[in-house]
Design a protein around this motif. Structure first.
Motif, PDB file in Angstrom:
ATOM      1  N   VAL A 173     155.901  32.320  11.800  1.00  0.00           N
ATOM      2  CA  VAL A 173     155.381  32.190  10.432  1.00  0.00           C
ATOM      3  C   VAL A 173     154.310  33.255  10.181  1.00  0.00           C
ATOM      4  O   VAL A 173     154.315  33.936   9.148  1.00  0.00           O
ATOM      5  CB  VAL A 173     154.797  30.782  10.209  1.00  0.00           C
ATOM      6  CG1 VAL A 173     153.991  30.732   8.911  1.00  0.00           C
ATOM      7  CG2 VAL A 173     155.909  29.753  10.147  1.00  0.00           C
ATOM      8  N   GLY A 174     153.391  33.399  11.134  1.00  0.00           N
ATOM      9  CA  GLY A 174     152.361  34.427  10.992  1.00  0.00           C
ATOM     10  C   GLY A 174     152.948  35.826  10.901  1.00  0.00           C
ATOM     11  O   GLY A 174     152.517  36.654  10.090  1.00  0.00           O
ATOM     12  N   GLY A 175     153.972  36.096  11.712  1.00  0.00           N
ATOM     13  CA  GLY A 175     154.615  37.402  11.681  1.00  0.00           C
ATOM     14  C   GLY A 175     155.323  37.678  10.376  1.00  0.00           C
ATOM     15  O   GLY A 175     155.214  38.771   9.809  1.00  0.00           O
ATOM     16  N   ARG A 176     156.037  36.680   9.869  1.00  0.00           N
ATOM     17  CA  ARG A 176     156.786  36.879   8.612  1.00  0.00           C
ATOM     18  C   ARG A 176     155.841  37.030   7.422  1.00  0.00           C
ATOM     19  O   ARG A 176     156.086  37.834   6.518  1.00  0.00           O
ATOM     20  CB  ARG A 176     157.730  35.712   8.377  1.00  0.00           C
ATOM     21  CG  ARG A 176     158.931  35.645   9.293  1.00  0.00           C
ATOM     22  CD  ARG A 176     159.829  36.863   9.181  1.00  0.00           C
ATOM     23  NE  ARG A 176     159.486  37.926  10.109  1.00  0.00           N
ATOM     24  CZ  ARG A 176     159.861  39.178   9.973  1.00  0.00           C
ATOM     25  NH1 ARG A 176     160.551  39.567   8.920  1.00  0.00           N
ATOM     26  NH2 ARG A 176     159.520  40.079  10.862  1.00  0.00           N
ATOM     27  N   VAL A 177     154.771  36.248   7.410  1.00  0.00           N
ATOM     28  CA  VAL A 177     153.793  36.379   6.327  1.00  0.00           C
ATOM     29  C   VAL A 177     153.152  37.764   6.362  1.00  0.00           C
ATOM     30  O   VAL A 177     153.006  38.425   5.326  1.00  0.00           O
ATOM     31  CB  VAL A 177     152.714  35.274   6.420  1.00  0.00           C
ATOM     32  CG1 VAL A 177     151.566  35.553   5.454  1.00  0.00           C
ATOM     33  CG2 VAL A 177     153.332  33.909   6.124  1.00  0.00           C
ATOM     34  N   SER A 178     152.795  38.224   7.559  1.00  0.00           N
ATOM     35  CA  SER A 178     152.200  39.558   7.706  1.00  0.00           C
ATOM     36  C   SER A 178     153.179  40.641   7.265  1.00  0.00           C
ATOM     37  O   SER A 178     152.807  41.599   6.580  1.00  0.00           O
ATOM     38  CB  SER A 178     151.792  39.795   9.161  1.00  0.00           C
ATOM     39  OG  SER A 178     150.855  38.837   9.591  1.00  0.00           O
TER      40      SER A 178
END
Length: 225
Positions: free
Chosen positions: A141-146
C-alpha cells in the motif's frame, strides 16, 4: 520489521523510477531530442536495460546477497539521477543528449539489479509467517501510494522547478535510501526465518543504539547451531 519492509517499498518508488520510465519521452525531449524516431529508440533502450538487468539480479541475488546489491543499486541510482539532472541543464547539445540517455538507461539498470526485485524478496523473508500477508500488503500500500504521488506530480513539479530540478530531488531521496539500507535492512541471504527474527530482536535490544545485523550467528542459541 514493519519499518524495514514498508520503508524499502516506499523508497523503491520515491526515488523516481516510475517517473523515469513513464515520462522518458518527455525527459528525452527536454534534453533536446526532437525526432520522434530517436525518442522511440531511446525509450526502447530504457526498456531493454530494465529487462536485461532484472535477469542479472536473478543470478546474483543468492550469490552476492541482498544488501550488497542494494548498496550497488542505491548508490548507482543516486549518481545517475544527479548526472541526469546535470544533463537536463545542458539542452540542445549532443553531449547533453547522450549524457541524458546514458543516465536514464543506467538509472533503470541500477534499479533493476537491486531496489526493483530485492524489495519483493525482502518482503517475503523478513516477516514472520503469522503476519506475512498483512505486513507485505501494508508495505505494498505504501509503495503504490508513493508511486501514484510521484507519477501524478511529476509534470506539475517539473513546471515549477524544471525537469532537472525534479531529478535533483530524486537524487537526494536516493542518497537517503542508501542510509536507510545501511541502518534498517538486514542481510537475509542463507538465513532461516528464526535467524532473521533474532536479528531484528538484536536491533531492538541493542544498548548501543545501532543495528547489529552481522551478529546473527552470535544471537542463535547453542542448541540451534
Amino acid at each position: 520489521m514493519l519499518f524495514a519492509g514498508c520503508g524499502i517499498q516506499i523508497f523503491q518508488m520515491i526515488t523516481g523510477i516510475d517517473a523515469t520510465v513513464y515520462y522518458s519521452p518527455t525527459i528525452f525531449k527536454n534534453a533536446g531530442i526532437e525526432s520522434d524516431q530517436e525518442i522511440l529508440a531511446a525509450t526502447v533502450a530504457v526498456g531493454s536495460s530494465k529487462t536485461i538487468f532484472i535477469l542479472v539480479a536473478i543470478f546474483l541475488v543468492d550469490k552476492v546477497g541482498r544488501k550488497p546489491l542494494l548498496y550497488v543499486s542505491t548508490i548507482g541510482m543516486t549518481c545517475c539521477l544527479f548526472v541526469l539532472g546535470i544533463a537536463l541543464t545542458l539542452p540542445n547539445s549532443a553531449f547533453g543528449i547522450n549524457l541524458a540517455i546514458l543516465a536514464v538507461c543506467s538509472n533503470v539498470a541500477f534499479f533493476s539489479v537491486g531496489m526493483g526485485p530485492i524489495c519483493w524478496v525482502l518482503s517475503s523473508e523478513i516477516f514472520p509467517l503469522r503476519l506475512r500477508a498483512q505486513a507485505a500488503a501494508l508495505g505494498q500500500v505504501g509503495g503504490r501510494v508513493s508511486s501514484g504521488l510521484v507519477s501524478m506530480s511529476f509534470l506539475s513539479a517539473s513546471k515549477v522547478i524544471s525537469v532537472a530540478g525534479v531529478f535533483f530531488v530524486f537524487a537526494a531521496l536516493s542518497a537517503i535510501s542508501v542510509l536507510f539500507v545501511k541502518v534498517c535492512i538486514p542481510e537475509t541471504k542463507g538465513k532461516t526465518l528464526e535467524q532473521i527474527e533474532m536479528m531484528f530482536r538484536g536491533e531492538k535490544n541493542s544498548n548501543r543504539g545501532e543495528v547489529e545485523f552481522g551478529d546473527a550467528e552470535r544471537l542463535i542459541p547453542t542448541e540451534e547451531k
